[in-house]
Every structure is written in structure tokens, then in C-alpha cells.
Scaffold this motif. Structure first.
Motif, PDB file in Angstrom:
ATOM      1  N   PRO A   1       4.758 -10.357  -6.527  1.00  0.00           N
ATOM      2  CA  PRO A   1       4.797  -9.447  -5.390  1.00  0.00           C
ATOM      3  C   PRO A   1       5.516  -8.131  -5.683  1.00  0.00           C
ATOM      4  N   ALA A   2       6.347  -8.096  -6.712  1.00  0.00           N
ATOM      5  CA  ALA A   2       7.049  -6.861  -7.057  1.00  0.00           C
ATOM      6  C   ALA A   2       6.126  -5.872  -7.760  1.00  0.00           C
ATOM      7  N   SER A   3       5.010  -6.352  -8.267  1.00  0.00           N
ATOM      8  CA  SER A   3       4.074  -5.490  -8.988  1.00  0.00           C
ATOM      9  C   SER A   3       2.651  -5.805  -8.545  1.00  0.00           C
ATOM     10  N   PRO A   4       2.307  -5.443  -7.302  1.00  0.00           N
ATOM     11  CA  PRO A   4       0.999  -5.836  -6.774  1.00  0.00           C
ATOM     12  C   PRO A   4      -0.170  -5.123  -7.452  1.00  0.00           C
ATOM     13  N   VAL A   5      -1.282  -5.807  -7.441  1.00  0.00           N
ATOM     14  CA  VAL A   5      -2.555  -5.263  -7.917  1.00  0.00           C
ATOM     15  C   VAL A   5      -3.539  -5.493  -6.785  1.00  0.00           C
ATOM     16  N   TYR A   6      -4.254  -4.433  -6.356  1.00  0.00           N
ATOM     17  CA  TYR A   6      -5.170  -4.620  -5.252  1.00  0.00           C
ATOM     18  C   TYR A   6      -6.378  -3.702  -5.366  1.00  0.00           C
ATOM     19  N   VAL A   7      -7.455  -4.134  -4.695  1.00  0.00           N
ATOM     20  CA  VAL A   7      -8.718  -3.399  -4.677  1.00  0.00           C
ATOM     21  C   VAL A   7      -8.610  -2.279  -3.645  1.00  0.00           C
ATOM     22  N   ILE A   8      -9.136  -1.116  -3.999  1.00  0.00           N
ATOM     23  CA  ILE A   8      -9.193   0.009  -3.075  1.00  0.00           C
ATOM     24  C   ILE A   8     -10.619   0.138  -2.559  1.00  0.00           C
ATOM     25  N   GLY A   9     -10.776   0.117  -1.257  1.00  0.00           N
ATOM     26  CA  GLY A   9     -12.084   0.361  -0.656  1.00  0.00           C
ATOM     27  C   GLY A   9     -12.807  -0.891  -0.214  1.00  0.00           C
ATOM     28  N   ASN A  10     -13.940  -0.657   0.427  1.00  0.00           N
ATOM     29  CA  ASN A  10     -14.862  -1.706   0.844  1.00  0.00           C
ATOM     30  C   ASN A  10     -16.145  -1.524   0.049  1.00  0.00           C
ATOM     31  N   TYR A  11     -16.770  -2.620  -0.276  1.00  0.00           N
ATOM     32  CA  TYR A  11     -17.930  -2.573  -1.150  1.00  0.00           C
ATOM     33  C   TYR A  11     -19.100  -3.303  -0.534  1.00  0.00           C
ATOM     34  N   SER A  12     -20.296  -2.812  -0.833  1.00  0.00           N
ATOM     35  CA  SER A  12     -21.524  -3.494  -0.428  1.00  0.00           C
ATOM     36  C   SER A  12     -22.568  -3.241  -1.520  1.00  0.00           C
TER      37      SER A  12
ATOM     38  N   THR B   1      -5.934  -0.135   2.107  1.00  0.00           N
ATOM     39  CA  THR B   1      -6.634  -0.055   0.834  1.00  0.00           C
ATOM     40  C   THR B   1      -7.708   1.028   0.835  1.00  0.00           C
ATOM     41  N   GLN B   2      -7.778   1.803   1.875  1.00  0.00           N
ATOM     42  CA  GLN B   2      -8.767   2.869   1.946  1.00  0.00           C
ATOM     43  C   GLN B   2      -8.252   4.188   1.382  1.00  0.00           C
ATOM     44  N   ILE B   3      -6.960   4.305   1.173  1.00  0.00           N
ATOM     45  CA  ILE B   3      -6.383   5.562   0.708  1.00  0.00           C
ATOM     46  C   ILE B   3      -6.316   5.515  -0.816  1.00  0.00           C
ATOM     47  N   THR B   4      -7.094   6.390  -1.451  1.00  0.00           N
ATOM     48  CA  THR B   4      -7.180   6.349  -2.909  1.00  0.00           C
ATOM     49  C   THR B   4      -6.292   7.371  -3.589  1.00  0.00           C
ATOM     50  N   ASP B   5      -5.920   8.434  -2.896  1.00  0.00           N
ATOM     51  CA  ASP B   5      -5.119   9.499  -3.485  1.00  0.00           C
ATOM     52  C   ASP B   5      -4.004   9.889  -2.518  1.00  0.00           C
ATOM     53  N   ASP B   6      -3.089  10.732  -3.000  1.00  0.00           N
ATOM     54  CA  ASP B   6      -2.072  11.280  -2.110  1.00  0.00           C
ATOM     55  C   ASP B   6      -2.763  12.021  -0.982  1.00  0.00           C
ATOM     56  N   THR B   7      -2.235  11.887   0.227  1.00  0.00           N
ATOM     57  CA  THR B   7      -2.899  12.502   1.376  1.00  0.00           C
ATOM     58  C   THR B   7      -1.930  12.646   2.536  1.00  0.00           C
ATOM     59  N   VAL B   8      -2.334  13.420   3.515  1.00  0.00           N
ATOM     60  CA  VAL B   8      -1.611  13.550   4.778  1.00  0.00           C
ATOM     61  C   VAL B   8      -2.554  13.106   5.884  1.00  0.00           C
ATOM     62  N   ILE B   9      -2.049  12.231   6.745  1.00  0.00           N
ATOM     63  CA  ILE B   9      -2.860  11.705   7.838  1.00  0.00           C
ATOM     64  C   ILE B   9      -2.186  12.041   9.158  1.00  0.00           C
ATOM     65  N   ASN B  10      -2.958  12.555  10.095  1.00  0.00           N
ATOM     66  CA  ASN B  10      -2.488  12.777  11.461  1.00  0.00           C
ATOM     67  C   ASN B  10      -3.081  11.673  12.327  1.00  0.00           C
ATOM     68  N   ALA B  11      -2.215  10.982  13.074  1.00  0.00           N
ATOM     69  CA  ALA B  11      -2.684   9.858  13.868  1.00  0.00           C
ATOM     70  C   ALA B  11      -2.064   9.887  15.251  1.00  0.00           C
ATOM     71  N   LYS B  12      -2.815   9.403  16.226  1.00  0.00           N
ATOM     72  CA  LYS B  12      -2.332   9.274  17.594  1.00  0.00           C
ATOM     73  C   LYS B  12      -1.487   8.009  17.678  1.00  0.00           C
ATOM     74  N   ILE B  13      -0.374   8.086  18.367  1.00  0.00           N
ATOM     75  CA  ILE B  13       0.486   6.921  18.571  1.00  0.00           C
ATOM     76  C   ILE B  13      -0.104   6.100  19.710  1.00  0.00           C
ATOM     77  N   VAL B  14      -0.455   4.870  19.429  1.00  0.00           N
ATOM     78  CA  VAL B  14      -1.028   3.968  20.429  1.00  0.00           C
ATOM     79  C   VAL B  14      -0.068   2.799  20.589  1.00  0.00           C
ATOM     80  N   LEU B  15       0.413   2.620  21.801  1.00  0.00           N
ATOM     81  CA  LEU B  15       1.357   1.545  22.093  1.00  0.00           C
ATOM     82  C   LEU B  15       0.677   0.457  22.909  1.00  0.00           C
ATOM     83  N   PRO B  16       1.112  -0.780  22.738  1.00  0.00           N
ATOM     84  CA  PRO B  16       0.525  -1.869  23.530  1.00  0.00           C
ATOM     85  C   PRO B  16       0.898  -1.727  25.013  1.00  0.00           C
ATOM     86  N   ASP B  17       0.123  -2.361  25.860  1.00  0.00           N
ATOM     87  CA  ASP B  17       0.404  -2.364  27.297  1.00  0.00           C
ATOM     88  C   ASP B  17       1.828  -2.854  27.538  1.00  0.00           C
TER      89      ASP B  17
END
Length: 135
Positions: free
Chosen positions: A118-129, A1-17
Motif C-alpha cells: 500500500p505504500a507504493s500503489p500501482v493502478y490503472v488510469i482510465g476506463n477501457y472498452s 483514476t481518470q486524472i492522467t496529468d497535473d491539472t486544476v479542477i473546479n468543482a461545486k461543493i455538494v453536501l448531503p441532505d
């Protein structure tokens, strides 16, 4: 829920032990495109903010009277046409602030009153304080 717009993310692959990476790839690029959705911002007023677990022997003042909540939903959903800020409740849990004074940013819990679909979800984007002053 942190991604608000189209974007490209580069991430490290982390595997469990105990799991071995046979591909040799250590990073992944994820291209995220929001299709068929729309975002809407709702101004939720103090009348929709609920305080729980308020300290008994302490005064507090909420520093803002409006929280702007960003919501993502299916653009073809009939719900997107009639959802209002009345469909959003904001909760401040003050249970962790019994022994503090001064200004603190208190995390908010945002709850949407939406149809169960569930076919048409509605959700909050972000964290709030919200700032709260304790005395």
C-alpha cells in the motif's frame, strides 16, 4: 483514476441532505500535482484477454487484438522497472449481450498482478472498452 496529468479542477461543493454549509463557499478549486510517480503504457495482446459469460447461441468477434493500458506507479518502486504487459489481465464480460446483434463497445475489466504494497500503489488510469461484433 481518470486524472492522467497535473491539472486544476473546479468543482461545486455538494453536501448531503441535513448538512449546512457554514462557510458560504459554493465551489472549490483543486490543484492536482502528481509527484514521485510515473505512467507507463502497456500493450496487452489477445492472449491476455479473457471472455466470460459468452452467449451460448451467438457468434461474436472481438474488434481489436491489442488494448493499450495506462498505469501509474511510484517512480522509485523497483516494480516500475520490471512490470510488463504479462502482469495485466483484461476481462470482457459478455453477460449483458445475449440478445443483441451488431457492433457494441464492451467495457473491460483490467486487473494488475502487482505486489501487495500500500505504500507504493500501482493502478490503472482510465476506463477501457473494446468493440465486439455479435451475430
Amino acid at each position: 483514476t481518470q486524472i492522467t496529468d497535473d491539472t486544476v479542477i473546479n468543482a461545486k461543493i455538494v453536501l448531503p441532505d441535513g448538512v449546512e454549509n457554514l462557510s458560504g463557499y459554493e465551489n472549490v478549486t483543486v490543484d492536482i500535482k502528481h509527484t514521485g510517480t510515473v505512467t507507463k503504457k502497456f500493450a496487452v495482446g489477445a492472449e491476455k484477454m479473457f471472455v466470460i459469460n459468452a452467449p451460448v447461441n451467438k457468434m461474436y468477434e472481438i474488434g481489436e487484438s491489442v488494448v493499450n493500458v495506462l498505469v501509474r506507479m511510484d517512480k522509485n518502486s523497483s516494480y516500475s522497472a520490471y512490470m510488463t504487459s504479462d502482469d495485466i489481465a483484461v476481462t470482457l464480460d459478455l453477460s449483458e449481450y445475449g440478445d443483441v446483434t451488431g457492433r457494441h463497445n464492451v467495457p473491460l475489466s483490467i486487473v494488475l498482478r502487482t505486489p501487495s504494497n500500500p505504500a507504493s500503489p500501482v493502478y490503472v488510469i482510465g476506463n477501457y472498452s473494446i468493440p465486439v461484433v455479435f451475430s
